[in-house]
Design an enzyme around this catalytic site. Sequence first.
Site, short mmCIF file in Angstrom:
data_model
loop_
_atom_site.label_atom_id
_atom_site.label_comp_id
_atom_site.label_asym_id
_atom_site.label_seq_id
_atom_site.Cartn_x
_atom_site.Cartn_y
_atom_site.Cartn_z
N TRP A 100 35.83 -22.22 23.30
CA TRP A 100 36.57 -22.31 24.56
C TRP A 100 36.18 -21.26 25.59
O TRP A 100 36.51 -21.36 26.75
CB TRP A 100 38.08 -22.21 24.28
CG TRP A 100 38.56 -23.32 23.44
CD1 TRP A 100 38.94 -24.57 23.87
CD2 TRP A 100 38.67 -23.36 22.01
NE1 TRP A 100 39.28 -25.36 22.80
CE2 TRP A 100 39.13 -24.64 21.65
CE3 TRP A 100 38.44 -22.42 21.00
CZ2 TRP A 100 39.36 -25.01 20.33
CZ3 TRP A 100 38.67 -22.79 19.69
CH2 TRP A 100 39.12 -24.08 19.36
N GLU A 122 50.74 -25.75 27.20
CA GLU A 122 49.46 -25.28 27.73
C GLU A 122 48.83 -26.44 28.48
O GLU A 122 47.87 -27.08 28.02
CB GLU A 122 48.53 -24.80 26.59
CG GLU A 122 47.26 -24.14 27.13
CD GLU A 122 46.29 -23.70 26.04
OE1 GLU A 122 46.59 -23.95 24.85
OE2 GLU A 122 45.24 -23.12 26.38
N HIS A 164 47.92 -12.58 21.19
CA HIS A 164 47.55 -13.98 20.96
C HIS A 164 46.04 -14.10 20.83
O HIS A 164 45.29 -13.92 21.79
CB HIS A 164 48.03 -14.85 22.15
CG HIS A 164 47.82 -16.31 21.94
ND1 HIS A 164 48.87 -17.20 21.77
CD2 HIS A 164 46.69 -17.06 21.86
CE1 HIS A 164 48.38 -18.42 21.60
NE2 HIS A 164 47.06 -18.36 21.66
ZN LIG Z 1 45.67 -19.96 21.75
#
Ligand SMILES: [Zn+2]
Length: 425
Positions: free
Chosen positions: A315, A213, A57
């Site tokens: 992020w 998430e 991922h």
């Molecule tokens: Zn992601």
Amino acid sequence: MLDCLIRGVNLPDGRKGVDIAINEGRIVEVAPCIGAKAAQEIDASGCLATPPFVDSHFHMDATLTYGQPRINESGTLLEGIALWGELKPHLTVEAIKERARQLCRWAIAKGTLAIRSHVDIGDERLLAVQALLDIREEFKPYIDLQLVAFPQDGYLRHEKNRGNMERALDMGVDVVGGIPHFERTMAEGALSVKLLCELAERRGLPVDMHCDESDDPLSRHVETLAYHANRLRLQGRVTGSHLTSMHSMDNYYVSKLIPLMKEAGLNAVANPLINITLQGRHDTYPKRRGMTRVKELMAAGINVSFGHDCVMDPWYSFGSHDMLEVAHMGLHVAQMTGVAEMRRMFDAVTVNGARTLGLEGYGLEPGCRGDMVIIQAGDVHEALRLRPPRLYVIRRGRIVSRMMPAVARVSLGNAVYEVDFRYPA
Ligand SMILES: [Zn+2]
């Protein structure tokens, strides 16, 4: 004459001092003291050989944008999404490709030769899709790159994204993505899961969604994903990424959910570096860790693999694309410190990842592809403990990266000690 012969390596399953012979891109023999000659012979005595690391991922379109146009001051998920929104209008195909190339070189140097990357389809121009399709071709000899069409700002939340999704898949993107917890309501989220699974079924493609998430214990999209995977007979082809809500769910409910996921043949992907930093932000104390229930999912026989998710992007300001760092963090967060558990953490960045991606010919047995990594460590435990140099990275029997062993010379009085942190010395 063989193409390549690696001498004296230890294997992740505990076998020691074996040779691995590669010819015409495939492993042809794994045994002690192979008698044949080879064009390239590598003495790797006492070092660990593993099949390449797999990143299940990642976001290659956003990677290495640290500081563009500014740094995420708060370090939170929401500021990260806002930052990505500021950056998107300024992206160009060539800039995305140049950053992706650099990341691929880092990945190869760390022994990661398979990556599943999500690619944002929220921009009408689909620049990132075009850029990463080009990179997929350019790096085909070195990295198995799979692309997931990812509607970052919601599939139903923005009308344009339904068309963008179809166009991205027409262009050759490999996997259908989604983000149900970001749709406007729980019902819209469930509808997006249904529509996207049906789209994947019609096109004969796998599914990999960012699913739940969040820290919301009542989010139910994992259940919906498992339901549609089962209903459409997509067993083994559907992956739920993140699944962080499961960390916060009621235990009774989870005792029903996990068997449902197992029945649906769902793959689960956790992103330990990102989950531990982005989740639990609304908590004071006790503060939740946010990572999904790795230990319990594995115990139920569900395929769990790990992703790096981010490297120096809006992020996450850290990382060098090292899957051993990911496994190390996962091991700590999930408290997988038992002897067999450590081995499973290594599996999460190797064989389990290969299963999530559906890689052909993965492994270190005769008949498998001649791909492997030789690590400056004696076994899996030492590799996880030290995250040491990848001495050789081999693809189809050819060395694609090499690195010098890391050794410090410590001078104490008249004595000089070589220190490489291996145990026993
Ligand atoms: Zn992601």
